[in-house]
Design a protein around this motif. Structure first.
Motif, PDB file in Angstrom:
ATOM      1  N   GLY A 161      34.464  40.370  27.022  1.00  0.00           N
ATOM      2  CA  GLY A 161      33.903  39.966  28.308  1.00  0.00           C
ATOM      3  C   GLY A 161      34.832  40.252  29.462  1.00  0.00           C
ATOM      4  O   GLY A 161      34.445  40.141  30.626  1.00  0.00           O
ATOM      5  N   PHE A 162      36.075  40.640  29.158  1.00  0.00           N
ATOM      6  CA  PHE A 162      37.042  40.988  30.200  1.00  0.00           C
ATOM      7  C   PHE A 162      37.055  42.497  30.370  1.00  0.00           C
ATOM      8  O   PHE A 162      37.117  43.246  29.383  1.00  0.00           O
ATOM      9  CB  PHE A 162      38.430  40.472  29.807  1.00  0.00           C
ATOM     10  CG  PHE A 162      39.452  40.579  30.896  1.00  0.00           C
ATOM     11  CD1 PHE A 162      39.294  39.889  32.084  1.00  0.00           C
ATOM     12  CD2 PHE A 162      40.585  41.365  30.736  1.00  0.00           C
ATOM     13  CE1 PHE A 162      40.240  39.976  33.096  1.00  0.00           C
ATOM     14  CE2 PHE A 162      41.539  41.456  31.732  1.00  0.00           C
ATOM     15  CZ  PHE A 162      41.362  40.759  32.918  1.00  0.00           C
ATOM     16  N   VAL A 163      36.982  42.958  31.628  1.00  0.00           N
ATOM     17  CA  VAL A 163      36.910  44.386  31.943  1.00  0.00           C
ATOM     18  C   VAL A 163      38.059  44.730  32.882  1.00  0.00           C
ATOM     19  O   VAL A 163      38.147  44.193  33.995  1.00  0.00           O
ATOM     20  CB  VAL A 163      35.564  44.754  32.596  1.00  0.00           C
ATOM     21  CG1 VAL A 163      35.523  46.237  32.963  1.00  0.00           C
ATOM     22  CG2 VAL A 163      34.406  44.408  31.660  1.00  0.00           C
ATOM     23  N   LYS A 164      38.944  45.590  32.448  1.00  0.00           N
ATOM     24  CA  LYS A 164      40.042  46.035  33.298  1.00  0.00           C
ATOM     25  C   LYS A 164      39.650  47.336  34.006  1.00  0.00           C
ATOM     26  O   LYS A 164      38.587  47.898  33.767  1.00  0.00           O
ATOM     27  CB  LYS A 164      41.327  46.206  32.487  1.00  0.00           C
ATOM     28  CG  LYS A 164      41.255  47.258  31.398  1.00  0.00           C
ATOM     29  CD  LYS A 164      42.571  47.337  30.624  1.00  0.00           C
ATOM     30  CE  LYS A 164      42.525  48.459  29.585  1.00  0.00           C
ATOM     31  NZ  LYS A 164      43.806  48.580  28.850  1.00  0.00           N
ATOM     32  N   ASP A 165      40.528  47.806  34.885  1.00  0.00           N
ATOM     33  CA  ASP A 165      40.333  49.064  35.623  1.00  0.00           C
ATOM     34  C   ASP A 165      39.126  49.005  36.556  1.00  0.00           C
ATOM     35  O   ASP A 165      38.587  50.051  36.948  1.00  0.00           O
ATOM     36  CB  ASP A 165      40.173  50.263  34.678  1.00  0.00           C
ATOM     37  CG  ASP A 165      41.319  50.443  33.710  1.00  0.00           C
ATOM     38  OD1 ASP A 165      42.415  49.925  34.012  1.00  0.00           O
ATOM     39  OD2 ASP A 165      41.127  51.074  32.661  1.00  0.00           O
ATOM     40  N   PHE A 166      38.699  47.814  36.969  1.00  0.00           N
ATOM     41  CA  PHE A 166      37.531  47.740  37.842  1.00  0.00           C
ATOM     42  C   PHE A 166      37.814  48.377  39.201  1.00  0.00           C
ATOM     43  O   PHE A 166      36.945  49.046  39.779  1.00  0.00           O
ATOM     44  CB  PHE A 166      37.085  46.282  38.026  1.00  0.00           C
ATOM     45  CG  PHE A 166      35.793  46.137  38.777  1.00  0.00           C
ATOM     46  CD1 PHE A 166      34.576  46.254  38.124  1.00  0.00           C
ATOM     47  CD2 PHE A 166      35.790  45.900  40.151  1.00  0.00           C
ATOM     48  CE1 PHE A 166      33.381  46.136  38.812  1.00  0.00           C
ATOM     49  CE2 PHE A 166      34.598  45.773  40.850  1.00  0.00           C
ATOM     50  CZ  PHE A 166      33.391  45.893  40.179  1.00  0.00           C
ATOM     51  N   ALA A 167      39.023  48.191  39.733  1.00  0.00           N
ATOM     52  CA  ALA A 167      39.340  48.786  41.031  1.00  0.00           C
ATOM     53  C   ALA A 167      39.330  50.304  40.960  1.00  0.00           C
ATOM     54  O   ALA A 167      38.980  50.985  41.935  1.00  0.00           O
ATOM     55  CB  ALA A 167      40.698  48.290  41.523  1.00  0.00           C
ATOM     56  N   VAL A 168      39.720  50.846  39.819  1.00  0.00           N
ATOM     57  CA  VAL A 168      39.806  52.296  39.665  1.00  0.00           C
ATOM     58  C   VAL A 168      38.430  52.905  39.412  1.00  0.00           C
ATOM     59  O   VAL A 168      38.110  53.979  39.926  1.00  0.00           O
ATOM     60  CB  VAL A 168      40.769  52.646  38.514  1.00  0.00           C
ATOM     61  CG1 VAL A 168      40.839  54.152  38.297  1.00  0.00           C
ATOM     62  CG2 VAL A 168      42.160  52.090  38.796  1.00  0.00           C
ATOM     63  N   LYS A 169      37.605  52.209  38.647  1.00  0.00           N
ATOM     64  CA  LYS A 169      36.305  52.765  38.263  1.00  0.00           C
ATOM     65  C   LYS A 169      35.132  52.067  38.942  1.00  0.00           C
ATOM     66  O   LYS A 169      34.210  52.710  39.442  1.00  0.00           O
ATOM     67  CB  LYS A 169      36.158  52.709  36.736  1.00  0.00           C
ATOM     68  CG  LYS A 169      37.242  53.507  36.002  1.00  0.00           C
ATOM     69  CD  LYS A 169      37.238  53.270  34.504  1.00  0.00           C
ATOM     70  CE  LYS A 169      36.109  54.001  33.823  1.00  0.00           C
ATOM     71  NZ  LYS A 169      36.216  53.881  32.333  1.00  0.00           N
TER      72      LYS A 169
END
Length: 561
Positions: free
Chosen positions: A196-204
């Motif tokens: 449920g945790f999503v990283k790289d949101f700022a990049v993608k």
């Protein structure tokens, strides 16, 4: 033979000004004339700066006279890194200040009670430290408060997203589909299932493709109307704080329509410099479009041109690139988004095409990778006045401090991030870095003494937009409400901090001939403050208000009473 004394020649009467400011304490940020009492404006530009005794010569029947009443007058602030398109979204659950999961659940439940028919629950400003034990949140942490309504929660830095189980299903996040258009889904090391945790949101997720994907999936936050609402609100906030130029650091070509609309509707009172996002996979054809946009948007109200890149992510979820492992880890140092050699070659290509690059880098290895790439570009292309920026500079190895001035690289930094309530002891940033590396944290004074150009900024909506909050943090390394300082050896004096928010940011963005100081010939962008922050107790700076804001000689904001 004697000659009669020559009659004194009176100075010619100048053409009357459109605006005349008098009875001020002008801190000009111009070494040729550091202080003055009055200035005159004609056709949007400063035509005279001097003493009150000479001001009447510039007054005419149609001149607007602005009495500063002894107040401090500064050049308009230039916020060198301000995400006005993100803003604070009124349609989201606001989680700023929620310190644990119970409080997050309570705020979400209260919002659901007020919006029983909402198809999505969206929230922003989640703080990583709200989850106990330093772990990252999971869908199971969110489900009790959200039920079967899909939920998207954005972290305070907008670098990560947190989804509940319903959103994982709706967005088709699976064990075999973790490379998403809007981020990278984290999986459980034992089960392999998305947490449920999503990283790289700022990049993608903030990219052109990411926004389109989220909008196509029906996420309201990504819709054009919601984006415009955030932009318009943030622009109103900016001018109210005396920010007369905003550098919006990450935009797609699609986003430029939002600024065009704001201008047409009279909401673009602050000037804008918009950087275009260069995600991995950007093509030469994309660069041609970027260059064309820079030609199309090139006036003093809206300029497009710099490119935004990422070399690493952020310290709190341990996605920044460090030279040594994170505290408590034997091996994990974080990753760079590009291998160093590839990034160096990329920067050299962009440099050769004449682009200025803003590169997000928070970890010491990430920062070093960017500096190495700039050095490579200079070796390949020859030195030029590129003014590439390292943005954030949160954890800098001292060996790299002198390289900024040597390579002509700007340190674009956010002093508020360095305050102890955000990054200090007990917060995820300080705990992940470890006390033995705290001396590397936001080294403002070290960079300034080494001759680096400092461009200071808020990074709204990661932190407060108000320059007074940022200046206070730069000067004290304390939270706005006071308390102990953290790493006080890296404080700046007030005048240097003001310069970082004015002339430093102007130079960083090739604006020094137009903005950044109260100088004859420059655009008449200025702010009259309620308090003389150069002489005040530093802890009183955060209460200071922009009483009058002038852009291009036009009074665009006043506070009365």
């Amino acid at each position: 033979m004697t000659h009669p004394a020559a009659a004194p020649v009176a100075a010619p009467t100048p053409t009357p000004a459109d605006l005349l400011l008098v009875h001020g304490r002008l801190h000009t940020v111009d070494p040729a004339l550091r202080e003055a009492e009055a200035l005159a404006v004609r056709d949007g530009r400063i035509v005279w700066v001097g003493a009150d005794a000479e001001a009447a010569r510039w007054a005419g029947p149609a001149t607007t006279v602005l009495d500063a009443r002894g107040r401090l007058v500064l050049p308009g602030f230039i916020d060198a890194h301000n995400h006005v398109r993100l803003g604070s979204d009124d349609a989201c659950v606001q989680l700023a200040g929620a310190r644990d999961l119970d409080e997050i659940h309570a705020r979400i439940r209260a919002w659901r009670a007020d919006h029983p028919d909402a198809g999505w629950i969206e929230a922003e400003a989640f703080d990583y430290s709200a989850v106990p034990g330093g772990r990252m949140p999971t869908a199971a942490d969110l489900d009790p408060a959200t039920g079967d309504t899909p939920a998207l929660v954005l972290s305070y830095d907008v670098h990560t997203a947190w989804l509940n189980t319903a959103a994982l299903r709706l967005l088709d996040v699976r064990a075999d589909r973790t490379d998403l258009p809007f981020g990278t889904a984290v999986t459980d090391p034992e089960t392999g299932q998305p947490t449920g945790f999503v990283k790289d949101f700022a990049v993608k997720g903030l990219s052109r493709d990411g926004h389109r994907a989220l909008a196509a999936l029906g996420v309201p936050w990504a819709s054009p109307d919601r984006q415009y609402g955030r932009l318009a609100k943030s622009l109103d906030d900016a001018i109210g704080y005396g920010i007369t130029t905003v550098v919006e650091p990450q935009n797609s070509l699609d986003d430029l329509a939002l600024f065009r609309r704001a201008r047409a509707e009279g909401r673009l009172r602050s000037r804008i410099v918009a950087a275009l996002f260069h995600p991995r996979g950007t093509t030469d054809a994309d660069l041609d479009e970027f260059a064309a946009a820079a030609v199309e948007f090139a006036d003093d109200r809206l300029r497009v041109g710099p490119l935004k890149l990422y070399i690493d992510d952020v310290v709190e979820p341990r996605t920044a690139a460090l030279l040594e492992p994170y505290a408590g880890c034997r091996h994990h140092r974080g990753d760079t988004f590009y291998p160093p050699e590839e990034f160096a070659a990329l920067l050299a290509r962009l440099d050769a095409r004449g682009f200025q690059c803003f590169v997000h880098a928070t970890g010491d290895r990430g920062i070093r990778t960017v500096l190495d790439a700039v050095a490579h570009a200079r070796a390949v292309n020859g030195p030029r006045d590129a003014r590439h920026q390292v943005v954030h500079v949160e954890c800098l190895d001292p060996a790299d401090t002198p390289r900024f001035a040597r390579l002509g690289v700007t340190a674009c930094m956010q002093p508020r991030h360095a305050a102890p309530d955000i990054a200090g002891p007990g917060q995820d940033w300080a705990e992940n870095i470890g006390p033995e590396r705290w001396h590397k944290a936001w080294p403002l004074r070290s960079l300034h003494r080494a001759g680096a150009l400092l461009a200071l900024s808020s990074d709204w909506n990661v932190a407060e937009m108000d320059p007074m909050i940022g200046i206070h943090a730069a000067v004290t390394r304390r939270a706005p409400g006071g308390g102990p300082a953290w790493t006080p050896e890296e404080t700046l004096d007030v005048a240097t901090a003001v310069e970082g928010y004015t002339m430093g940011s102007a130079r960083a963005n090739f604006l020094e001939h137009e903005r950044g100081s109260l100088t004859v010939g420059k655009l008449a962008d200025l702010v009259v403050l309620s308090r003389d922050i150069l002489r005040a107790d530093p802890d009183d700076i955060p209460g200071t208000v922009a009483e009058t804001v002038v852009v291009g000689g036009e009074v665009v904001h006043t506070v009365t009473g």
